[in-house]
Write an enzyme that holds these catalytic residues in place. Sequence first.
Site, short mmCIF file in Angstrom:
data_model
loop_
_atom_site.label_atom_id
_atom_site.label_comp_id
_atom_site.label_asym_id
_atom_site.label_seq_id
_atom_site.Cartn_x
_atom_site.Cartn_y
_atom_site.Cartn_z
N LYS A 34 0.84 -1.20 0.00
CA LYS A 34 0.00 0.00 0.00
C LYS A 34 0.88 1.25 0.00
O LYS A 34 2.08 1.19 0.27
CB LYS A 34 -0.92 0.00 1.22
N ARG A 129 -10.64 0.44 15.47
CA ARG A 129 -10.59 1.30 14.30
C ARG A 129 -11.51 0.73 13.23
O ARG A 129 -12.48 1.35 12.85
CB ARG A 129 -9.14 1.41 13.80
N TYR A 255 18.34 30.40 6.63
CA TYR A 255 17.24 31.24 7.11
C TYR A 255 17.27 31.36 8.63
O TYR A 255 17.41 30.36 9.34
CB TYR A 255 15.89 30.64 6.68
N MET A 303 13.62 24.63 1.24
CA MET A 303 12.81 23.89 0.28
C MET A 303 13.66 23.03 -0.65
O MET A 303 13.28 21.88 -0.97
CB MET A 303 11.94 24.84 -0.55
#
Length: 359
Positions: A34, A129, A255, A303
């Site tokens: 999955k 669940r 940063y 990023m």
Amino acid sequence: MQAATVVINRRALRHNLQRLRELAPASKMVAVVKANAYGHGLLETARTLPDADAFGVARLEEALRLRAGGITKPVLLLEGFFDARDLPTISAQHFHTAVHNEEQLAALEEASLDEPVTVWMKLDTGMHRLGVRPEQAEAFYHRLTQCKNVRQPVNIVSHFARADEPKCGATEKQLAIFNTFCEGKPGQRSIAASGGILLWPQSHFDWVRPGIILYGVSPLEDRSTGADFGCQPVMSLTSSLIAVREHKVGEPVGYGGTWISERDTRLGVVAMGYGDGYPRAAPSGTPVLVNGREVPIVGRVAMDMICVDLGPQAQDKAGDPVILWGEGLPVERIAEMTKVSAYELITRLTSRVAMKYVD
């Protein structure tokens, strides 16, 4: 020079399946693929594992991709079907399906199918669940045994909530509930996923469902790695240095200037960032491998770039290889440093990360 690239080691994947067979020798293997095979590539992973007895997925779309890609082994829909209109497809493709609620059972009873469906009744033993509650389970099971659209015998499946904890009373209770319900019933049984395979041999039964451990990653939260259980990392997240810079004592980097050098040193800039799925939360000190040597991340993850302290005597240069996790640097260590689970790390990589398969 390469930017962010995932290298998938097929040999390690095959090794891990064999290792899990050694740990659960009497059980058949549902290789869980999955979520794009936990980030490893759905079809490539399935094609690498022709010896798996079946494959497990979370969505019908994943199962259909396997069939379209030439995978003929049984495919189990671990969450069942979401729409009664999918039942003819499930029947025609010979998918196995979990059945865990009244709506699914009623849909099966009302459907008009050319062939019956192989069903795994999901018993809620304590995960709370999905699944049928124990006090309702006998009546639910009886209806499945009487349903013309269900291939007999009915199989029974459940899922542990805390199998990654050794000597856990909650897991023992789940196992007792499962054993009590299954007693005397003819179908196949399955409750063990990765944690159950590693820590609870009494739970192996007819089928086990290895997920993250199949990819060489430990499901435990005790600083163990897949290697502690004889498994090998399948995924290596790699990139390259795109620059090497002289950096002076007292100068910040990145940063916010959150890291300030305490010495003259050389900084490397890696073509990797949170835009590739690497965690922005990685603190200074998180390790990466540059030319096989462990060096720390310094400053904030951006990023597209990460800075690393190569050391004042470093001879590394632009274009040199970097490993963010994988061979030589277990992803479990990165999970511990970043407080992001290994499950999330390996499945969150973005589409701009290239995929490369090696044997």
